[in-house]
Enzyme design. Structure first.
Site, PDB file in Angstrom:
ATOM      1  N   CYS A  76       0.820  -1.224   0.000  1.00  0.00           N
ATOM      2  CA  CYS A  76       0.000   0.000   0.000  1.00  0.00           C
ATOM      3  C   CYS A  76       0.852   1.273   0.000  1.00  0.00           C
ATOM      4  O   CYS A  76       0.365   2.339  -0.364  1.00  0.00           O
ATOM      5  CB  CYS A  76      -0.942   0.005   1.190  1.00  0.00           C
ATOM      6  SG  CYS A  76      -1.992  -1.451   1.260  1.00  0.00           S
TER       7      CYS A  76
ATOM      8  N   HIS B  65      -3.108   6.995   2.477  1.00  0.00           N
ATOM      9  CA  HIS B  65      -3.596   5.724   1.918  1.00  0.00           C
ATOM     10  C   HIS B  65      -5.018   5.493   2.411  1.00  0.00           C
ATOM     11  O   HIS B  65      -5.322   5.670   3.600  1.00  0.00           O
ATOM     12  CB  HIS B  65      -2.674   4.595   2.375  1.00  0.00           C
ATOM     13  CG  HIS B  65      -3.231   3.236   2.097  1.00  0.00           C
ATOM     14  ND1 HIS B  65      -3.767   2.888   0.876  1.00  0.00           N
ATOM     15  CD2 HIS B  65      -3.359   2.144   2.899  1.00  0.00           C
ATOM     16  CE1 HIS B  65      -4.181   1.632   0.931  1.00  0.00           C
ATOM     17  NE2 HIS B  65      -3.954   1.159   2.147  1.00  0.00           N
TER      18      HIS B  65
ATOM     19  N   ASN C  20     -10.353  -0.158  -0.153  1.00  0.00           N
ATOM     20  CA  ASN C  20      -8.887  -0.099  -0.069  1.00  0.00           C
ATOM     21  C   ASN C  20      -8.315  -0.658  -1.378  1.00  0.00           C
ATOM     22  O   ASN C  20      -8.400  -1.857  -1.615  1.00  0.00           O
ATOM     23  CB  ASN C  20      -8.420  -0.914   1.142  1.00  0.00           C
ATOM     24  CG  ASN C  20      -6.911  -0.926   1.299  1.00  0.00           C
ATOM     25  OD1 ASN C  20      -6.172  -0.544   0.399  1.00  0.00           O
ATOM     26  ND2 ASN C  20      -6.446  -1.387   2.449  1.00  0.00           N
TER      27      ASN C  20
HETATM   28  N1  ACO Z   1     -18.910  -8.541   9.119  1.00  0.00           N
HETATM   29  C1  ACO Z   1     -19.392  -8.795  10.339  1.00  0.00           C
HETATM   30  N2  ACO Z   1     -18.630  -9.183  11.374  1.00  0.00           N
HETATM   31  C2  ACO Z   1     -17.304  -9.278  11.160  1.00  0.00           C
HETATM   32  C3  ACO Z   1     -16.739  -9.017   9.905  1.00  0.00           C
HETATM   33  C4  ACO Z   1     -17.594  -8.647   8.867  1.00  0.00           C
HETATM   34  N3  ACO Z   1     -17.131  -8.363   7.635  1.00  0.00           N
HETATM   35  N4  ACO Z   1     -15.402  -9.209  10.005  1.00  0.00           N
HETATM   36  C5  ACO Z   1     -15.127  -9.562  11.266  1.00  0.00           C
HETATM   37  N5  ACO Z   1     -16.287  -9.621  11.960  1.00  0.00           N
HETATM   38  C6  ACO Z   1     -16.478  -9.963  13.361  1.00  0.00           C
HETATM   39  C7  ACO Z   1     -15.331 -10.751  13.935  1.00  0.00           C
HETATM   40  O1  ACO Z   1     -15.449 -12.113  13.610  1.00  0.00           O
HETATM   41  C8  ACO Z   1     -15.465 -10.465  15.386  1.00  0.00           C
HETATM   42  O2  ACO Z   1     -16.465 -11.298  15.908  1.00  0.00           O
HETATM   43  P1  ACO Z   1     -16.274 -12.007  17.366  1.00  0.00           P
HETATM   44  O3  ACO Z   1     -16.144 -10.842  18.329  1.00  0.00           O
HETATM   45  O4  ACO Z   1     -17.504 -12.793  17.507  1.00  0.00           O
HETATM   46  O5  ACO Z   1     -15.022 -12.800  17.228  1.00  0.00           O
HETATM   47  C9  ACO Z   1     -15.975  -9.034  15.427  1.00  0.00           C
HETATM   48  O6  ACO Z   1     -16.527  -8.763  14.123  1.00  0.00           O
HETATM   49  C10 ACO Z   1     -14.922  -8.015  15.743  1.00  0.00           C
HETATM   50  O7  ACO Z   1     -13.790  -8.313  14.908  1.00  0.00           O
HETATM   51  P2  ACO Z   1     -12.490  -7.469  14.978  1.00  0.00           P
HETATM   52  O8  ACO Z   1     -11.529  -7.974  13.936  1.00  0.00           O
HETATM   53  O9  ACO Z   1     -12.026  -7.393  16.379  1.00  0.00           O
HETATM   54  O10 ACO Z   1     -13.074  -6.061  14.543  1.00  0.00           O
HETATM   55  P3  ACO Z   1     -12.362  -4.694  14.540  1.00  0.00           P
HETATM   56  O11 ACO Z   1     -13.143  -3.726  15.288  1.00  0.00           O
HETATM   57  O12 ACO Z   1     -10.900  -4.804  14.826  1.00  0.00           O
HETATM   58  O13 ACO Z   1     -12.495  -4.276  13.005  1.00  0.00           O
HETATM   59  C11 ACO Z   1     -11.165  -4.234  11.011  1.00  0.00           C
HETATM   60  C12 ACO Z   1     -11.925  -5.097  11.976  1.00  0.00           C
HETATM   61  C13 ACO Z   1     -12.137  -3.328  10.276  1.00  0.00           C
HETATM   62  C14 ACO Z   1     -10.458  -5.132   9.993  1.00  0.00           C
HETATM   63  C15 ACO Z   1     -10.147  -3.391  11.816  1.00  0.00           C
HETATM   64  O14 ACO Z   1      -9.345  -4.205  12.607  1.00  0.00           O
HETATM   65  C16 ACO Z   1      -9.303  -2.587  10.929  1.00  0.00           C
HETATM   66  O15 ACO Z   1      -9.739  -1.601  10.381  1.00  0.00           O
HETATM   67  N6  ACO Z   1      -8.026  -2.984  10.819  1.00  0.00           N
HETATM   68  C17 ACO Z   1      -7.121  -2.323   9.925  1.00  0.00           C
HETATM   69  C18 ACO Z   1      -6.867  -3.247   8.890  1.00  0.00           C
HETATM   70  C19 ACO Z   1      -7.025  -2.671   7.559  1.00  0.00           C
HETATM   71  O16 ACO Z   1      -7.632  -1.652   7.270  1.00  0.00           O
HETATM   72  N7  ACO Z   1      -6.428  -3.384   6.682  1.00  0.00           N
HETATM   73  C20 ACO Z   1      -6.450  -3.024   5.353  1.00  0.00           C
HETATM   74  C21 ACO Z   1      -5.206  -3.455   4.761  1.00  0.00           C
HETATM   75  S1  ACO Z   1      -3.908  -2.750   5.595  1.00  0.00           S
HETATM   76  C22 ACO Z   1      -3.528  -1.411   4.873  1.00  0.00           C
HETATM   77  O17 ACO Z   1      -3.990  -1.109   3.802  1.00  0.00           O
HETATM   78  C23 ACO Z   1      -2.620  -0.583   5.591  1.00  0.00           C
END
Ligand code: ACO
Length: 324
Positions: free
Chosen positions: A116, A251, A281
């Site tokens: 990225c 980004h 993204n």
């Molecule tokens: N829909 C519904 N529920 C979901 C989904 C979905 N798509 N995905 C995960 N869940 C659930 C999980 O299973 C979990 O359930 P549980 O509590 O029963 O286990 C719950 O939602 C919470 O999951 P978390 O992963 O803890 O959620 P979080 O609040 O951390 O959000 C996210 C997840 C959006 C991925 C966040 O961690 C984030 O934004 N991370 C940054 C990663 C990112 O943006 N990566 C992109 C690539 S990296 C880059 O470009 C730099």
């Protein structure tokens, strides 16, 4: 008196595939909801490449728009750098294919792999070559077909990503007016984080391309708090500060990361360009897509000071200050 060469932005261009995949479409594919995706990421929809589109074909369409905006032709380009994680082929480079498709028959073309952060790395590399007088005019791309390396049954990743391409035409000039140009770029990598965000395949390990995996929370924390150093380096190198900024174009991974990062740097929300809601993204393509969006809708004007900043797998992260 000898004047130093500077790297000026001549034009931007971008292209998004026609097919739009909404959160409501995703609700039919995996156990998720529009509400969850919007609340956690700010993403409403993303574009997905058609079967007959490739990273190079998206990039060529972006380039045609940039060349038209600049009033230039393929013959005016002598350096092509393509930042991508999703090349058309293992070899030759996507940049070489773009060069062929555009009809450029001079100079050099190569790809950059910094996920990225790749576009900011590409701008930095082009800037160094142009300032050194090695090339006259560069097309720098961030171009991706991320949809090809997504596990569409994995709800933790498939809701986040999209396809697209964007580019800048950069030109070496001796008499740059009004202090315009690429002012400073700063690159970092820390491979100790290689397993936080990765694709579980590759030519020499699995002989396959694999799919995207990540430790979402760790990526989130590092993206908000760990990347400020390159921004402070850019301010220190130029003597500029947050107060001088017109636009912050980070980004486009996630609205919460973008706004958390802006708040940490003290950048007001109305100076942040945000396209993640409509593009998802798009990895290396996200910054040039956002830049071109804000140029074409009239927000970015000649002379504006722009901060670009990105974090990607590796981790790799980078910043750039550009006087448009
Ligand atoms: N829909 C519904 N529920 C979901 C989904 C979905 N798509 N995905 C995960 N869940 C659930 C999980 O299973 C979990 O359930 P549980 O509590 O029963 O286990 C719950 O939602 C919470 O999951 P978390 O992963 O803890 O959620 P979080 O609040 O951390 O959000 C996210 C997840 C959006 C991925 C966040 O961690 C984030 O934004 N991370 C940054 C990663 C990112 O943006 N990566 C992109 C690539 S990296 C880059 O470009 C730099």
């Amino acid at each position: 008196m000898l004047t130093q060469l500077r790297t000026i932005v001549r034009a931007s261009g971008s292209y998004l595939p026609e097919r739009v995949l909404t959160n409501f479409d995703l609700e039919k594919m995996v156990e998720t909801s529009n509400e969850w995706i919007v609340q956690r990421s700010g993403i409403h929809e993303r574009h997905i490449a058609a079967d007959d589109e490739t990273t190079s074909s998206l990039a060529v369409k972006a380039a045609e728009r940039a060349l038209a905006s600049a009033g230039l032709t393929a013959d005016d380009i002598d350096l092509i750098i393509c930042a991508t994680t999703t090349p058309d082929l293992v070899l030759p480079s996507t940049a070489a294919l773009i060069q062929y498709k555009l009809g450029v028959h001079q100079g050099a073309a190569f790809d950059v792999s910094a996920v990225c952060a790749g576009f900011v790395y590409g701008v930095s590399i082009a800037d160094k070559f142009l300032k050194a007088g090695a090339f006259k005019r560069a097309l720098v791309f961030g171009a991706e077909t991320l949809s090809r390396i997504i596990d569409w049954t994995d709800r933790t990743t498939c809701v986040l990503f999209g396809d697209g391409a964007g580019c800048l035409i950069l030109e070496a000039q001796y008499a740059a007016e009004d202090g315009r140009g690429v002012l400073s770029t700063h690159l970092r990598t820390d491979g100790r984080y290689h397993d936080k965000l990765y694709v579980n395949g590759g030519v020499s390990s699995t002989k396959s391309s694999g799919t995207v995996h990540m430790e979402g929370r760790d990526v989130f924390k590092f993206a908000v708090a760990g990347t400020a150093d390159v921004v402070y380096d850019a301010f220190a190198a130029t003597g500029l500060s947050v107060d001088n900024l017109d636009w912050f174009i980070p980004h486009q991974a996630n609205e919460r990361i973008i706004m958390g990062g802006a708040a940490k740097l003290g950048i007001p929300a109305d100076k942040v360009v945000m396209t993640v809601g409509q593009h998802g993204n798009t990895s290396a393509a996200s910054i040039p897509l956002a830049l071109d969006t804000a140029v074409r809708d009239g927000r970015i004007k000649k002379g504006d000071l722009i901060l670009i900043e990105a974090l990607g797998g590796g981790f790799c992260w980078a910043s750039g200050l550009i006087r448009w």
